[in-house]
Each structure stands twice: as structure tokens, then as C-alpha cells.
Write an enzyme that holds these catalytic residues in place. Sequence first.
Site, PDB file in Angstrom:
ATOM      1  N   GLN A  66       0.839  -1.193   0.000  1.00  0.00           N
ATOM      2  CA  GLN A  66       0.000   0.000   0.000  1.00  0.00           C
ATOM      3  C   GLN A  66       0.881   1.253   0.000  1.00  0.00           C
ATOM      4  OE1 GLN A  66      -3.255   0.007   2.716  1.00  0.00           O
ATOM      5  NE2 GLN A  66      -3.993   1.962   1.975  1.00  0.00           N
ATOM      6  N   PHE A  67       1.181   1.748  -1.196  1.00  0.00           N
ATOM      7  CA  PHE A  67       2.041   2.915  -1.339  1.00  0.00           C
ATOM      8  C   PHE A  67       1.430   4.163  -0.706  1.00  0.00           C
ATOM      9  CE2 PHE A  67      -0.664   3.368  -5.031  1.00  0.00           C
ATOM     10  CZ  PHE A  67      -0.811   4.735  -5.185  1.00  0.00           C
ATOM     11  N   THR A  68       0.112   4.198  -0.557  1.00  0.00           N
ATOM     12  CA  THR A  68      -0.542   5.387  -0.008  1.00  0.00           C
ATOM     13  C   THR A  68      -0.213   5.618   1.465  1.00  0.00           C
ATOM     14  OG1 THR A  68      -2.578   4.174   0.482  1.00  0.00           O
ATOM     15  CG2 THR A  68      -2.435   5.273  -1.679  1.00  0.00           C
TER      16      THR A  68
END
Length: 150
Positions: free
Chosen positions: A78-80
Site C-alpha cells: 500500500q504505497f498510499t
Amino acid sequence: MKVVIQRVTNASVSISNEKVAHIDYGMLVLLGIVNEDTQDDINWLSKKIANLRIFGDENQVMNKSLLDTDGEVIVVSQFTLHAATKKGNRPSYIQAAKPDVAIPLYEAFVNQLESDLGKKVQTGQFGADMQVSLVNDGPVTIIIDSKNKL
């Protein structure tokens, strides 16, 4: 590396309406990676997760880890998690590692966690549009950043 850990009674990951991962009891781990992450971050974070005492003992005190229970794990990239929101209203993801850096680190993290736990770790699919479903138990949600070890 930054993780959001949720203790769950069940969790699953679907891609295009096809379930690719499912657990009944354990942890859902959302994993964010930056360019500066190394094998040291992987090793430290994996051991921390494996030994994190967030499961109830016979007195329902959070005193047991994944190593002490039959708990399962799903790891989802999850890059966010590395969104910068200080300026303006549109998050910037400039700190998140690009796939050429992040994918090998993600795979190494999953492999290390499997080694530390002595069991298979389920995953989503890196970069895919995933639908994550979970029932948070407690609720228990913990955020750990490998850059804040002290």
C-alpha cells in the site's frame, strides 16, 4: 517501511471479483515502502510483527503473538501509507518507492516474515487494484515505522 497492522477475525483480498487471499484469524498487514528501505528494515519489522503481542491469552490480556497462536497473515502492498498531505488537498506519493525498488523489497519482506513465522504468508498482488475486506477484532490497529525504532 511503514505498516498498519490490524488484528482481524477474518480478512480477504479480491482482484476483479476473484478472491486471491483469505484468513480467518490473525493480522492484516498493509505495507508501505520507500526508496531508503533496506534488508535491515525488513529484518527488524518482520521480527517485530512476528513477536507483537496483540492476541488475547486465557485472561483475554493481549499477551500472545502470532508465534504463540494459530493466527494467519495477509500482507498487502500500500504505497498510499507514505502520502504527504502537508501541502494542499491532493496527497503526494513522491516518497513511496517506485515498483522497480518496491517489488523486490516487498517480496523479500514476505519471505522474511514467512521465515520468522515458520508458515505461509498470504498476499495481495503488488500494484493491482485490490478490494480488501476485514473484520477488525477489538478493534486493534497498530502503526509501525521502521525509521522510528528508538
